[in-house]
Scaffold this motif. Structure first.
Motif, PDB file in Angstrom:
ATOM      1  N   LEU A  21     -10.157   3.608   1.391  1.00  0.00           N
ATOM      2  CA  LEU A  21      -9.216   4.138   0.246  1.00  0.00           C
ATOM      3  C   LEU A  21      -7.303   3.889   1.175  1.00  0.00           C
ATOM      4  N   ALA A  22      -7.697   4.423   2.252  1.00  0.00           N
ATOM      5  CA  ALA A  22      -6.951   4.718   3.510  1.00  0.00           C
ATOM      6  C   ALA A  22      -5.872   3.076   3.647  1.00  0.00           C
ATOM      7  N   THR A  23      -6.796   2.165   3.348  1.00  0.00           N
ATOM      8  CA  THR A  23      -6.262   0.742   3.760  1.00  0.00           C
ATOM      9  C   THR A  23      -5.756  -0.197   2.126  1.00  0.00           C
ATOM     10  N   ALA A  24      -6.657   0.347   1.300  1.00  0.00           N
ATOM     11  CA  ALA A  24      -5.961   0.068   0.159  1.00  0.00           C
ATOM     12  C   ALA A  24      -4.421   0.362  -0.822  1.00  0.00           C
ATOM     13  N   LEU A  25      -4.420   1.920  -0.425  1.00  0.00           N
ATOM     14  CA  LEU A  25      -3.438   2.813  -0.147  1.00  0.00           C
ATOM     15  C   LEU A  25      -2.208   1.728   0.703  1.00  0.00           C
ATOM     16  N   ARG A  26      -1.995   1.599   2.310  1.00  0.00           N
ATOM     17  CA  ARG A  26      -0.965   0.956   2.757  1.00  0.00           C
ATOM     18  C   ARG A  26      -0.628  -0.948   2.187  1.00  0.00           C
ATOM     19  N   LEU A  27      -2.223  -1.254   2.332  1.00  0.00           N
ATOM     20  CA  LEU A  27      -1.418  -2.563   1.813  1.00  0.00           C
ATOM     21  C   LEU A  27      -0.614  -2.310  -0.124  1.00  0.00           C
ATOM     22  N   ALA A  28      -1.171  -1.274  -0.838  1.00  0.00           N
ATOM     23  CA  ALA A  28      -0.433  -1.012  -1.757  1.00  0.00           C
ATOM     24  C   ALA A  28       1.257  -0.816  -2.013  1.00  0.00           C
ATOM     25  N   ALA A  29       1.293  -0.186  -0.720  1.00  0.00           N
ATOM     26  CA  ALA A  29       2.531   0.637  -0.179  1.00  0.00           C
ATOM     27  C   ALA A  29       3.096  -0.766  -0.148  1.00  0.00           C
ATOM     28  N   ASP A  45     -12.031   6.395 -10.130  1.00  0.00           N
ATOM     29  CA  ASP A  45     -11.260   6.607 -10.942  1.00  0.00           C
ATOM     30  C   ASP A  45      -9.482   7.878 -10.100  1.00  0.00           C
ATOM     31  N   GLU A  46     -10.096   8.967  -9.194  1.00  0.00           N
ATOM     32  CA  GLU A  46      -8.895   9.083  -8.367  1.00  0.00           C
ATOM     33  C   GLU A  46      -8.306   7.903  -7.770  1.00  0.00           C
ATOM     34  N   ALA A  47      -9.013   7.361  -6.915  1.00  0.00           N
ATOM     35  CA  ALA A  47      -8.612   6.715  -6.414  1.00  0.00           C
ATOM     36  C   ALA A  47      -7.548   4.985  -6.928  1.00  0.00           C
ATOM     37  N   TYR A  48      -8.033   4.890  -7.794  1.00  0.00           N
ATOM     38  CA  TYR A  48      -7.156   4.092  -8.683  1.00  0.00           C
ATOM     39  C   TYR A  48      -5.899   4.611  -9.306  1.00  0.00           C
ATOM     40  N   GLU A  49      -6.163   6.553  -9.084  1.00  0.00           N
ATOM     41  CA  GLU A  49      -4.823   6.759  -9.737  1.00  0.00           C
ATOM     42  C   GLU A  49      -3.972   6.696  -8.568  1.00  0.00           C
ATOM     43  N   ALA A  50      -4.375   7.389  -7.726  1.00  0.00           N
ATOM     44  CA  ALA A  50      -3.880   7.364  -6.144  1.00  0.00           C
ATOM     45  C   ALA A  50      -2.474   5.613  -5.200  1.00  0.00           C
ATOM     46  N   LYS A  52      -2.678   3.795  -8.106  1.00  0.00           N
ATOM     47  CA  LYS A  52      -0.991   2.617  -8.773  1.00  0.00           C
ATOM     48  C   LYS A  52      -0.042   3.520  -8.401  1.00  0.00           C
ATOM     49  N   GLU A  53       0.094   4.926  -7.783  1.00  0.00           N
ATOM     50  CA  GLU A  53       1.513   5.017  -7.424  1.00  0.00           C
ATOM     51  C   GLU A  53       1.903   4.802  -6.826  1.00  0.00           C
ATOM     52  N   LYS A  54       1.268   4.494  -5.297  1.00  0.00           N
ATOM     53  CA  LYS A  54       1.863   3.466  -4.404  1.00  0.00           C
ATOM     54  C   LYS A  54       1.939   2.756  -5.214  1.00  0.00           C
ATOM     55  N   ALA A  55       1.509   1.681  -5.571  1.00  0.00           N
ATOM     56  CA  ALA A  55       2.125   0.118  -5.811  1.00  0.00           C
ATOM     57  C   ALA A  55       3.006  -0.194  -7.130  1.00  0.00           C
ATOM     58  N   GLY A  56       3.504   0.918  -7.359  1.00  0.00           N
ATOM     59  CA  GLY A  56       4.509   0.946  -8.767  1.00  0.00           C
ATOM     60  C   GLY A  56       4.124  -0.233  -9.915  1.00  0.00           C
ATOM     61  N   PRO A  57       5.126  -1.683  -9.578  1.00  0.00           N
ATOM     62  CA  PRO A  57       4.874  -2.734 -10.334  1.00  0.00           C
ATOM     63  C   PRO A  57       3.966  -3.632 -10.352  1.00  0.00           C
ATOM     64  N   ARG A  58       3.033  -2.851  -9.210  1.00  0.00           N
ATOM     65  CA  ARG A  58       2.313  -4.176  -8.782  1.00  0.00           C
ATOM     66  C   ARG A  58       0.725  -3.305  -9.691  1.00  0.00           C
ATOM     67  N   ARG A  59      -0.399  -5.356  -9.692  1.00  0.00           N
ATOM     68  CA  ARG A  59      -1.015  -4.728 -10.047  1.00  0.00           C
ATOM     69  C   ARG A  59      -2.352  -4.149  -9.253  1.00  0.00           C
ATOM     70  N   VAL A  60      -3.037  -3.737  -9.895  1.00  0.00           N
ATOM     71  CA  VAL A  60      -4.449  -2.579  -9.575  1.00  0.00           C
ATOM     72  C   VAL A  60      -5.299  -2.615 -10.605  1.00  0.00           C
ATOM     73  N   ALA A  61      -6.616  -2.819  -9.630  1.00  0.00           N
ATOM     74  CA  ALA A  61      -7.733  -2.439 -10.666  1.00  0.00           C
ATOM     75  C   ALA A  61      -8.807  -2.415  -9.677  1.00  0.00           C
ATOM     76  N   ALA A  62     -10.130  -1.792 -10.156  1.00  0.00           N
ATOM     77  CA  ALA A  62     -11.148  -1.152  -9.666  1.00  0.00           C
ATOM     78  C   ALA A  62     -12.371  -1.039 -10.439  1.00  0.00           C
ATOM     79  N   HIS A  63     -13.072  -1.444 -10.002  1.00  0.00           N
ATOM     80  CA  HIS A  63     -14.611  -1.784 -10.433  1.00  0.00           C
ATOM     81  C   HIS A  63     -15.534  -0.818  -9.966  1.00  0.00           C
TER      82      HIS A  63
END
Ligand SMILES: NC(=O)c1ccc[n+]([C@@H]2O[C@H](COP(=O)([O-])OP(=O)(O)OC[C@H]3O[C@@H](n4cnc5c(N)ncnc54)[C@H](OP(=O)(O)O)[C@@H]3O)[C@@H](O)[C@H]2O)c1
Length: 262
Positions: A21-29, A45-50, A52-63
């Motif tokens: 998760l820390a890495t996903a947030l960093r890559l999104a940022a 779902d919680e991770a997806y929301e977090a 999304k917040e960092k990613a701004g307009p970028r796309r995020v997917a969670a499965h």
């Protein structure tokens, strides 16, 4: 160093918590489109929301995906590819604590460890590989542990599985290099995460508390503390970027100096 991953798409396994998760947030940022997979829906779902917040307009997917199940790996990969397009960055991170003495490890424990770590890496990498080769750009980062190079008593089955993943990383680097697809491994020592919280007890303070202090003493972490997830995410993000364009086939200890070997 300003790391810019704009236009890149990353998939991280086991990324609803901890280092993933820390890495996903960093890559999104840093500008990447990010996909994460894990088993538990709620944390995902919680991770997806977090993210999304960092990613701004970028796309995020969670499965939801249990990486021990080949059909789930296949389904998750195809869903992510349909949503985000071909992947540039794959971080094989899903895994968990599996330390014991040789005589206590059953066939089922060996099989599970091999499935969740080695075979999940084989199967997911096999799916992302053709796009990376065709597009002449790719990063595969395998998250292992320091036992991969420095096995010791009480480190079965994980040390064996991680050593196999280390060999796989080298093979991928040799086969990917002519196509500008780079593969590296990160060898983790002791870094704060949900897994470590579960193992050491809840609300572990930054210095790790009593148990961790004992570990620090026993396992000799020269920097004298457990690592922070952000410290792991920084090196993963660097390896995923163009700044790491001449680094492939290597393994980097992220362990505060703990490992006995380089
Ligand atoms: N933190 C450390 O000090 C340390 C040390 C050495 C190695 N590592 C390695 O680093 C990686 C990340 O560890 P961590 O400490 O961040 O662990 P963590 O906090 O327990 O997080 C593990 C993540 O992987 C997911 N996961 C576990 N089994 C899975 C499966 N079968 N399929 C899909 N997702 C799965 C978990 O979600 P669900 O449970 O919902 O699936 C969670 O999102 C692991 O491979 C671990 O072995 C960590």
């Amino acid at each position: 160093m300003n790391i810019d991953l704009q236009g890149r798409t990353a998939l991280i396994t086991g990324a609803s918590k901890g280092l993933g998760l820390a890495t996903a947030l960093r890559l999104a940022a840093s500008g990447a489109h990010v996909a994460i997979v894990a088993r538990g829906r709620e944390a995902l779902d919680e991770a997806y929301e977090a993210i999304k917040e960092k990613a701004g307009p970028r796309r995020v997917a969670a499965h939801v995906c249990d990486v021990t199940q080949p059909t789930q790996i296949d389904a998750a990969f195809h869903a992510v590819r349909a949503q985000l397009g071909p992947l540039d960055i794959l971080i094989n991170n899903a895994g968990g604590h599996a330390l014991g003495h040789f005589h206590d490890i059953t066939d089922a424990m060996w099989s599970h460890d091999i499935d969740v770590k080695l075979m999940a890496t084989v199967r997911m990498t096999r799916l992302v590989w053709p796009d990376m080769i065709e597009r002449r750009w790719g990063r595969v980062i395998n998250v292992l542990n320091t036992f991969a190079k420095a096995p010791a008593a009480g480190t079965a089955p994980t040390a064996v599985t991680r050593a196999a993943q280390l060999a796989l990383t080298k093979i991928l680097s040799k086969e990917g290099a002519p196509h500008n697809v780079l593969a590296n491994a990160l060898l983790v020592g002791l870094i704060q995460s949900d897994q470590i919280q579960r193992l050491l007890g809840h609300n572990v303070p930054r210095d790790g508390g009593d148990f961790a202090q004992q570990q620090i003493g026993n396992r000799q972490i020269p920097l004298g503390r457990i690592g922070e997830p952000g410290e792991f995410a920084d090196i993963a993000c660097f390896l995923a970027s163009d700044h790491a364009s001449y680094i492939t086939g290597t393994a980097i200890n992220v362990d505060g100096g703990m490992s006995a070997v380089i």
